[in-house]
Design a protein around this motif. Structure first.
Motif, PDB file in Angstrom:
ATOM      1  N   ILE A  51       0.838  -1.204   0.000  1.00 57.21           N
ATOM      2  CA  ILE A  51       0.000   0.000   0.000  1.00 57.21           C
ATOM      3  C   ILE A  51       0.869   1.248   0.000  1.00 57.21           C
ATOM      4  N   TRP A  52       1.915   1.253   0.822  1.00 54.85           N
ATOM      5  CA  TRP A  52       2.813   2.412   0.865  1.00 54.85           C
ATOM      6  C   TRP A  52       3.452   2.652  -0.504  1.00 54.85           C
ATOM      7  N   ILE A  53       3.887   1.574  -1.142  1.00 56.83           N
ATOM      8  CA  ILE A  53       4.543   1.712  -2.445  1.00 56.83           C
ATOM      9  C   ILE A  53       3.576   2.290  -3.472  1.00 56.83           C
ATOM     10  N   VAL A  54       2.356   1.756  -3.512  1.00 60.54           N
ATOM     11  CA  VAL A  54       1.354   2.261  -4.456  1.00 60.54           C
ATOM     12  C   VAL A  54       1.047   3.729  -4.176  1.00 60.54           C
ATOM     13  N   CYS A  55       0.913   4.076  -2.906  1.00 62.97           N
ATOM     14  CA  CYS A  55       0.582   5.461  -2.556  1.00 62.97           C
ATOM     15  C   CYS A  55       1.730   6.411  -2.901  1.00 62.97           C
ATOM     16  N   ILE A  56       2.952   6.023  -2.594  1.00 69.23           N
ATOM     17  CA  ILE A  56       4.096   6.900  -2.866  1.00 69.23           C
ATOM     18  C   ILE A  56       4.292   7.083  -4.368  1.00 69.23           C
ATOM     19  N   ILE A  57       4.227   5.983  -5.115  1.00 69.30           N
ATOM     20  CA  ILE A  57       4.406   6.091  -6.565  1.00 69.30           C
ATOM     21  C   ILE A  57       3.247   6.863  -7.192  1.00 69.30           C
ATOM     22  N   GLY A  58       2.034   6.610  -6.719  1.00 64.63           N
ATOM     23  CA  GLY A  58       0.893   7.374  -7.218  1.00 64.63           C
ATOM     24  C   GLY A  58       1.029   8.854  -6.919  1.00 64.63           C
ATOM     25  N   LEU A  59       1.554   9.165  -5.734  1.00 68.35           N
ATOM     26  CA  LEU A  59       1.771  10.563  -5.368  1.00 68.35           C
ATOM     27  C   LEU A  59       2.820  11.214  -6.260  1.00 68.35           C
ATOM     28  N   LEU A  60       3.898  10.494  -6.524  1.00 67.84           N
ATOM     29  CA  LEU A  60       4.961  11.040  -7.369  1.00 67.84           C
ATOM     30  C   LEU A  60       4.492  11.239  -8.806  1.00 67.84           C
ATOM     31  N   LYS A  61       3.693  10.315  -9.298  1.00 65.42           N
ATOM     32  CA  LYS A  61       3.251  10.391 -10.687  1.00 65.42           C
ATOM     33  C   LYS A  61       2.187  11.463 -10.905  1.00 65.42           C
ATOM     34  N   HIS A  62       1.468  11.825  -9.838  1.00 66.89           N
ATOM     35  CA  HIS A  62       0.371  12.787  -9.994  1.00 66.89           C
ATOM     36  C   HIS A  62       0.549  13.993  -9.080  1.00 66.89           C
ATOM     37  N   ALA A  63       1.795  14.297  -8.758  1.00 63.08           N
ATOM     38  CA  ALA A  63       2.065  15.384  -7.816  1.00 63.08           C
ATOM     39  C   ALA A  63       1.545  16.729  -8.316  1.00 63.08           C
ATOM     40  N   ARG A  64       1.507  16.911  -9.631  1.00 65.97           N
ATOM     41  CA  ARG A  64       1.134  18.215 -10.179  1.00 65.97           C
ATOM     42  C   ARG A  64      -0.335  18.556  -9.950  1.00 65.97           C
ATOM     43  N   HIS A  65      -1.186  17.550 -10.014  1.00 66.67           N
ATOM     44  CA  HIS A  65      -2.617  17.851  -9.921  1.00 66.67           C
ATOM     45  C   HIS A  65      -3.315  17.116  -8.789  1.00 66.67           C
ATOM     46  N   ILE A  66      -2.556  16.535  -7.862  1.00 65.66           N
ATOM     47  CA  ILE A  66      -3.188  15.758  -6.802  1.00 65.66           C
ATOM     48  C   ILE A  66      -4.019  16.645  -5.878  1.00 65.66           C
ATOM     49  N   GLU A  67      -3.496  17.828  -5.554  1.00 59.18           N
ATOM     50  CA  GLU A  67      -4.238  18.720  -4.656  1.00 59.18           C
ATOM     51  C   GLU A  67      -5.538  19.179  -5.306  1.00 59.18           C
ATOM     52  N   GLU A  68      -5.469  19.525  -6.575  1.00 59.36           N
ATOM     53  CA  GLU A  68      -6.665  19.978  -7.282  1.00 59.36           C
ATOM     54  C   GLU A  68      -7.712  18.872  -7.365  1.00 59.36           C
ATOM     55  N   SER A  69      -7.267  17.641  -7.643  1.00 59.53           N
ATOM     56  CA  SER A  69      -8.200  16.520  -7.763  1.00 59.53           C
ATOM     57  C   SER A  69      -8.890  16.226  -6.441  1.00 59.53           C
ATOM     58  N   ILE A  70      -8.123  16.232  -5.355  1.00 57.43           N
ATOM     59  CA  ILE A  70      -8.700  15.926  -4.050  1.00 57.43           C
ATOM     60  C   ILE A  70      -9.662  17.025  -3.615  1.00 57.43           C
ATOM     61  N   MET A  71      -9.297  18.280  -3.840  1.00 59.98           N
ATOM     62  CA  MET A  71     -10.186  19.380  -3.473  1.00 59.98           C
ATOM     63  C   MET A  71     -11.468  19.341  -4.292  1.00 59.98           C
ATOM     64  N   THR A  72     -11.360  18.963  -5.555  1.00 57.86           N
ATOM     65  CA  THR A  72     -12.555  18.826  -6.391  1.00 57.86           C
ATOM     66  C   THR A  72     -13.458  17.723  -5.858  1.00 57.86           C
ATOM     67  N   LEU A  73     -12.849  16.611  -5.443  1.00 54.33           N
ATOM     68  CA  LEU A  73     -13.623  15.510  -4.859  1.00 54.33           C
ATOM     69  C   LEU A  73     -14.376  15.977  -3.628  1.00 54.33           C
ATOM     70  N   PHE A  74     -13.699  16.680  -2.741  1.00 57.21           N
ATOM     71  CA  PHE A  74     -14.328  17.116  -1.499  1.00 57.21           C
ATOM     72  C   PHE A  74     -15.416  18.159  -1.748  1.00 57.21           C
ATOM     73  N   ARG A  75     -15.201  19.030  -2.732  1.00 55.64           N
ATOM     74  CA  ARG A  75     -16.210  20.062  -3.013  1.00 55.64           C
ATOM     75  C   ARG A  75     -17.460  19.468  -3.652  1.00 55.64           C
ATOM     76  N   LYS A  76     -17.281  18.489  -4.517  1.00 55.77           N
ATOM     77  CA  LYS A  76     -18.423  17.897  -5.211  1.00 55.77           C
ATOM     78  C   LYS A  76     -19.238  16.982  -4.299  1.00 55.77           C
ATOM     79  N   HIS A  77     -18.585  16.385  -3.331  1.00 56.18           N
ATOM     80  CA  HIS A  77     -19.259  15.402  -2.474  1.00 56.18           C
ATOM     81  C   HIS A  77     -19.177  15.879  -1.025  1.00 56.18           C
ATOM     82  N   THR A  78     -20.037  16.813  -0.696  1.00 54.84           N
ATOM     83  CA  THR A  78     -19.997  17.434   0.628  1.00 54.84           C
ATOM     84  C   THR A  78     -20.302  16.435   1.740  1.00 54.84           C
ATOM     85  N   LEU A  79     -21.335  15.621   1.537  1.00 51.78           N
ATOM     86  CA  LEU A  79     -21.696  14.645   2.567  1.00 51.78           C
ATOM     87  C   LEU A  79     -20.574  13.640   2.788  1.00 51.78           C
ATOM     88  N   PHE A  80     -19.940  13.233   1.705  1.00 53.24           N
ATOM     89  CA  PHE A  80     -18.800  12.319   1.824  1.00 53.24           C
ATOM     90  C   PHE A  80     -17.682  12.970   2.628  1.00 53.24           C
TER      91      PHE A  80
END
Length: 286
Positions: A51-80
């Protein structure tokens, strides 16, 4: 330890070059949480390392837009967002109220934080993943392996702890979990999923091959059918009442969600409840 190190290096190499393959292996090898070792003072499992390896590599590969994607997720799904935040806060507070702080912190890390972080990484990496083949297929393959082992144990007793096999009053299988309800907890959640996949492939009029191609869709359908043939039997042999109820509840939910089966499901559910409450021999189920 040498084999674990070698596997970790190979898994890291594979995940870096083929991220979807690493995710596939992660979900296929869920029972590797049983392989425990320590990294210095930190006790870990092989599954956690994956899990750590997948998360770290995923973070490195998507570092440029990870913050934007997560914030979009949280804004679109308020109850979640609210529900997840409250859930994690409650889990964190409970750590400090536990009698064994070290054990509670380990469970907090493994059962709450790591799965949530993995979910976020998979969400951010969704453009590189095909949910049907990279997540659902390995989950069902893992379910078939679990069910197959449980069924084999029923006839041989292989790997079943003494308390659940030699005792005539229990005689329950455990697969690789070490306790019978582990079989039910895992397989019960996969049975409704497999039913849905088969229904979509065979009976749905809007069959689009699930975006994985005709051959891939039939492979997925075949795996789902195999799971449906083995998982309920494994849960039955484990004598997991909760698992059997979970399977029934999952099937009932699917029937309620389908417009064509909604009212028959309601009538059948009312009839079953009536039988439970009116039959003296079944009143203990309540």
């Amino acid at each position: 330890m040498l084999l674990i190190t070698l596997y970790t290096l190979l898994f890291t190499f594979l995940t870096w070059h083929r991220f979807s393959h690493g995710v596939f292996l992660l979900f296929l090898l869920l029972p590797t949480y049983l392989l425990r070792f320590s990294l210095g003072p930190l006790p870990v499992t092989l599954l956690e390392v994956m899990i750590w390896i997948v998360c770290i590599i995923g973070l490195l590969k998507h570092a440029r837009h990870i913050e934007e994607s997560i914030m979009t997720l949280f804004r679109k799904h308020t109850l979640f967002t609210i529900g997840t935040t409250l859930f994690l806060i409650a889990a964190t507070i409970s750590v400090f109220t536990a009698l064994d702080l070290r054990a509670a912190a380990g469970e907090w890390k493994a059962f709450y934080i790591e799965p949530f972080v993995l979910f976020l990484i998979l969400y951010v990496s969704r453009d590189q993943l095909e949910a049907k083949t990279d997540i659902i297929l390995p989950l069902m393959l893992c379910g078939i392996a679990t069910a197959g082992l449980a069924i084999y144990q029923h006839f041989t007793g292989w790997m079943v702890p003494f308390a659940f096999w030699e005792n005539d009053e229990t005689y329950r299988v455990t697969a690789w979990y070490g306790f019978p309800n582990g079989v039910g907890l895992f397989l019960a959640s996969l049975v409704p999923l497999a039913i849905y996949e088969v229904w979509q492939k065979i009976f749905s009029s809007q069959n689009d091959d699930w975006g994985v191609g005709r051959v891939g869709s039939w492979i997925l359908c075949t795996v789902a059918i195999l799971l449906l043939c083995t998982a309920p039997l494994a849960v039955f042999y484990a004598k997991s009442t909760g698992g059997l109820i979970g399977i029934a509840a999952g099937i009932g939910t699917l029937l309620l969600l389908n417009k064509r089966t909604r009212w028959p499901a309601v009538i059948l559910g009312i009839a079953c409840l009536g039988i439970v409450f009116l039959t003296p021999q079944l009143q203990g189920v309540r």
